[in-house]
Design an enzyme around this catalytic site. Structure first.
Site, PDB file in Angstrom:
ATOM      1  N   TYR A 142       8.167   2.018  -7.424  1.00  0.00           N
ATOM      2  CA  TYR A 142       7.685   0.496  -7.337  1.00  0.00           C
ATOM      3  C   TYR A 142       7.054   0.182  -8.769  1.00  0.00           C
ATOM      4  O   TYR A 142       7.194  -0.966  -8.977  1.00  0.00           O
ATOM      5  CB  TYR A 142       6.338   0.732  -6.337  1.00  0.00           C
ATOM      6  CG  TYR A 142       6.898   1.111  -5.096  1.00  0.00           C
ATOM      7  CD1 TYR A 142       8.069   0.954  -4.219  1.00  0.00           C
ATOM      8  CD2 TYR A 142       5.553   1.682  -4.266  1.00  0.00           C
ATOM      9  CE1 TYR A 142       8.116   1.535  -3.335  1.00  0.00           C
ATOM     10  CE2 TYR A 142       6.129   2.170  -2.793  1.00  0.00           C
ATOM     11  CZ  TYR A 142       7.289   2.086  -2.356  1.00  0.00           C
ATOM     12  OH  TYR A 142       7.497   2.460  -1.103  1.00  0.00           O
TER      13      TYR A 142
ATOM     14  N   GLU B 217       1.016  -0.848   0.051  1.00  0.00           N
ATOM     15  CA  GLU B 217       0.088   0.054  -0.174  1.00  0.00           C
ATOM     16  C   GLU B 217       0.915   1.079  -0.103  1.00  0.00           C
ATOM     17  O   GLU B 217       1.857   1.346   0.675  1.00  0.00           O
ATOM     18  CB  GLU B 217      -0.982   0.087   1.172  1.00  0.00           C
ATOM     19  CG  GLU B 217      -2.036  -1.099   1.357  1.00  0.00           C
ATOM     20  CD  GLU B 217      -1.267  -2.312   2.173  1.00  0.00           C
ATOM     21  OE1 GLU B 217      -0.189  -2.304   2.773  1.00  0.00           O
ATOM     22  OE2 GLU B 217      -1.827  -3.447   1.805  1.00  0.00           O
TER      23      GLU B 217
END
Length: 208
Positions: A165, A153
């Site tokens: 990411y 998250e």
């Protein structure tokens, strides 16, 4: 930025006739220095240095871990803690990942997953690739532990972390989760699933 770019330096030719021909080629700039930081496993003695990183990195939103939380993570056998240090030993970043074991409801087989619980770098040390190096270090550690499934998250407004990411292969999963971190602080879920022999990890809370 978090991504290192390789710059190609061209020779600068000076064509002024009054200059000595041997001086017409300007010297090339010195090559970019190699990273001066190191990544190593965290230890209980690093608690104060990690706390300082937390307090500085998350000062604006009051999301910093408390000292007891840092100590608990360092003592947790399921936690993988890494720190980034300067040549003088000062800690300028840290990351912690958590290992989980899941039992498949149909086959009964056990599978391992990893979750990066936090990644933080002090503001003065950002832009040097420290966040990426910490993340890759955790992914290597996860691989050694047989992790096959990744999830994370990340704050919906943290464009730098999201780009990092995504560059590592993570993709968004599902809609934005409202008020995940605190009222008004939404989260994006991201995930990655790779074959057993591939590198896999998970990322979550970050201040890169």
């Amino acid at each position: 930025t978090m991504v290192h770019e390789r710059v190609r330096h061209e020779e600068a030719i000076v064509s002024m006739p009054s200059l000595d021909p041997e001086r017409r080629v300007a010297p090339l700039p010195d090559p970019a220095p190699a990273p001066t930081f190191a990544i190593r496993a965290g230890a209980p003695a690093d608690a104060a240095g990690i706390q300082a990183v937390e307090d500085e990195a998350f000062a604006s939103d009051k999301q910093a871990f408390k000292a007891r939380q840092v100590r608990a993570l360092l003592a947790n056998p399921r936690a993988l803690v890494l720190v980034a240090t300067e040549p003088d030993g000062a800690i300028v970043g840290w990351a912690v990942g958590l290992l989980r074991t899941h039992t498949h409801p149909r086959s009964g087989t056990q599978r391992r997953s990893g979750r990066v619980y936090s990644v933080a770098v002090t503001s003065g040390a950002r832009g040097r690739g420290i966040g990426r190096a910490l993340t890759r270090g955790l992914l290597d550690s996860f691989q050694e532990q047989g992790v096959r499934r990744a999830f994370l998250e990340v704050r919906a407004t943290n464009a730098t972390a999201i780009a990092l990411y995504e560059s590592l292969g993570f993709t968004r999963r599902g809609p934005v989760v409202p008020d995940y971190y605190a009222p008004g602080l939404d989260a994006i879920r991201m995930g990655l699933r790779l074959p057993e022999s591939e590198l896999v990890g998970c990322l979550s809370r970050a201040s890169l």
